[in-house]
Every structure is written in C-alpha cells, then in structure tokens.
Design a protein around this motif. Structure first.
Motif, PDB file in Angstrom:
ATOM      1  N   ALA A  28       0.830  -1.208   0.000  1.00 60.15           N
ATOM      2  CA  ALA A  28       0.000   0.000   0.000  1.00 60.15           C
ATOM      3  C   ALA A  28       0.865   1.259   0.000  1.00 60.15           C
ATOM      4  O   ALA A  28       0.588   2.226  -0.733  1.00 60.15           O
ATOM      5  CB  ALA A  28      -0.932   0.009   1.205  1.00 60.15           C
ATOM      6  N   MET A  29       1.923   1.265   0.782  1.00 56.42           N
ATOM      7  CA  MET A  29       2.815   2.429   0.812  1.00 56.42           C
ATOM      8  C   MET A  29       3.511   2.620  -0.529  1.00 56.42           C
ATOM      9  O   MET A  29       3.638   3.743  -1.024  1.00 56.42           O
ATOM     10  CB  MET A  29       3.857   2.274   1.929  1.00 56.42           C
ATOM     11  CG  MET A  29       3.281   2.376   3.324  1.00 56.42           C
ATOM     12  SD  MET A  29       2.441   3.948   3.657  1.00 56.42           S
ATOM     13  CE  MET A  29       3.789   5.101   3.444  1.00 56.42           C
ATOM     14  N   VAL A  30       3.940   1.530  -1.144  1.00 52.17           N
ATOM     15  CA  VAL A  30       4.627   1.609  -2.429  1.00 52.17           C
ATOM     16  C   VAL A  30       3.696   2.153  -3.509  1.00 52.17           C
ATOM     17  O   VAL A  30       4.127   2.891  -4.397  1.00 52.17           O
ATOM     18  CB  VAL A  30       5.225   0.233  -2.812  1.00 52.17           C
ATOM     19  CG1 VAL A  30       5.664   0.183  -4.262  1.00 52.17           C
ATOM     20  CG2 VAL A  30       6.402  -0.085  -1.888  1.00 52.17           C
ATOM     21  N   GLU A  31       2.409   1.827  -3.416  1.00 50.76           N
ATOM     22  CA  GLU A  31       1.440   2.387  -4.377  1.00 50.76           C
ATOM     23  C   GLU A  31       1.431   3.907  -4.313  1.00 50.76           C
ATOM     24  O   GLU A  31       1.247   4.574  -5.329  1.00 50.76           O
ATOM     25  CB  GLU A  31       0.032   1.866  -4.082  1.00 50.76           C
ATOM     26  CG  GLU A  31      -0.216   0.469  -4.581  1.00 50.76           C
ATOM     27  CD  GLU A  31      -1.655   0.047  -4.376  1.00 50.76           C
ATOM     28  OE1 GLU A  31      -2.561   0.874  -4.607  1.00 50.76           O
ATOM     29  OE2 GLU A  31      -1.875  -1.110  -3.973  1.00 50.76           O
ATOM     30  N   THR A  41      11.070   0.952   2.975  1.00 52.46           N
ATOM     31  CA  THR A  41       9.788   1.107   3.657  1.00 52.46           C
ATOM     32  C   THR A  41       9.758   0.135   4.835  1.00 52.46           C
ATOM     33  O   THR A  41       9.840  -1.071   4.649  1.00 52.46           O
ATOM     34  CB  THR A  41       8.619   0.822   2.691  1.00 52.46           C
ATOM     35  OG1 THR A  41       8.665   1.772   1.623  1.00 52.46           O
ATOM     36  CG2 THR A  41       7.282   0.928   3.399  1.00 52.46           C
ATOM     37  N   TRP A  42       9.682   0.698   6.023  1.00 57.26           N
ATOM     38  CA  TRP A  42       9.710  -0.089   7.249  1.00 57.26           C
ATOM     39  C   TRP A  42       8.289  -0.297   7.767  1.00 57.26           C
ATOM     40  O   TRP A  42       7.497   0.645   7.806  1.00 57.26           O
ATOM     41  CB  TRP A  42      10.490   0.643   8.339  1.00 57.26           C
ATOM     42  CG  TRP A  42      11.944   0.820   8.057  1.00 57.26           C
ATOM     43  CD1 TRP A  42      12.503   1.507   7.021  1.00 57.26           C
ATOM     44  CD2 TRP A  42      13.015   0.331   8.823  1.00 57.26           C
ATOM     45  NE1 TRP A  42      13.859   1.463   7.105  1.00 57.26           N
ATOM     46  CE2 TRP A  42      14.217   0.758   8.208  1.00 57.26           C
ATOM     47  CE3 TRP A  42      13.096  -0.421   9.987  1.00 57.26           C
ATOM     48  CZ2 TRP A  42      15.459   0.432   8.721  1.00 57.26           C
ATOM     49  CZ3 TRP A  42      14.342  -0.720  10.485  1.00 57.26           C
ATOM     50  CH2 TRP A  42      15.504  -0.309   9.850  1.00 57.26           C
ATOM     51  N   VAL A  43       7.973  -1.516   8.182  1.00 56.98           N
ATOM     52  CA  VAL A  43       6.717  -1.809   8.853  1.00 56.98           C
ATOM     53  C   VAL A  43       7.081  -2.543  10.148  1.00 56.98           C
ATOM     54  O   VAL A  43       7.765  -3.560  10.116  1.00 56.98           O
ATOM     55  CB  VAL A  43       5.781  -2.679   7.992  1.00 56.98           C
ATOM     56  CG1 VAL A  43       4.499  -3.005   8.756  1.00 56.98           C
ATOM     57  CG2 VAL A  43       5.464  -1.993   6.668  1.00 56.98           C
ATOM     58  N   VAL A  44       6.629  -1.986  11.265  1.00 53.76           N
ATOM     59  CA  VAL A  44       6.903  -2.578  12.572  1.00 53.76           C
ATOM     60  C   VAL A  44       5.581  -3.026  13.175  1.00 53.76           C
ATOM     61  O   VAL A  44       4.641  -2.238  13.269  1.00 53.76           O
ATOM     62  CB  VAL A  44       7.586  -1.560  13.514  1.00 53.76           C
ATOM     63  CG1 VAL A  44       7.785  -2.156  14.902  1.00 53.76           C
ATOM     64  CG2 VAL A  44       8.896  -1.073  12.930  1.00 53.76           C
ATOM     65  N   VAL A  45       5.514  -4.287  13.565  1.00 54.28           N
ATOM     66  CA  VAL A  45       4.325  -4.809  14.231  1.00 54.28           C
ATOM     67  C   VAL A  45       4.647  -4.908  15.717  1.00 54.28           C
ATOM     68  O   VAL A  45       5.595  -5.596  16.109  1.00 54.28           O
ATOM     69  CB  VAL A  45       3.921  -6.193  13.674  1.00 54.28           C
ATOM     70  CG1 VAL A  45       2.751  -6.763  14.461  1.00 54.28           C
ATOM     71  CG2 VAL A  45       3.580  -6.087  12.196  1.00 54.28           C
TER      72      VAL A  45
END
Length: 78
Positions: A28-31, A41-45
């Motif tokens: 979604a961020m890349v879109e 692009t970092w995603v932290v859960v």
C-alpha cells in the motif's frame, strides 16, 4: 523513508497473518510513494499485552477480539 507502526493485541494474530500484514502495508505504501522506495519502507508490528488496550473507557483483551472475529478465544501460538 516511511515507517509504519502497526499495534495489535498480543495473541490475536498468527505469525503468518502478521507477515501478510507487513507485505500488504508495504504494498500500500509503495502504491503511494513509488516502487523505488520499497526497499526502505519499514513496517513494525508491535503487540500490546491483552487487557492493556482500551476503547470507549473499557479494556480490550485478545478474547474480546476473538469474539468479534467469531472464533474461539484460544491463544494463538507464536
């Protein structure tokens, strides 16, 4: 370089579901930002202890979320 922080109640989602979240949030961020930024692009859960999350003045547990999902409140294995 975006950082997206996803907070979840501990014991609700399986490791596979969390991996899927990371993939989909990244997509979604890349879109929005463009393919060239995928690699940065970092995603932290982050998991919040069951009962330490509140909504409407009431604490929310993993069992509450499982009930909303319509499934058993048995803890999810890690």
């Amino acid at each position: 370089m975006p950082l997206v922080n996803v907070k979840l109640i501990e014991g609700v989602f399986t490791p596979e579901q969390k991996r899927e979240m990371i993939q989909r949030v990244t997509d979604a961020m890349v879109e929005v930002e463009g393919e060239s930024l995928r690699q940065v692009t970092w995603v932290v859960v982050e998991e919040v202890k069951s009962g330490d999350w509140g909504i409407g003045g009431n604490s929310l547990s993993a069992a509450d979320v499982h009930a909303l999902q319509g499934r058993s409140a048995a803890p999810v294995g890690g």
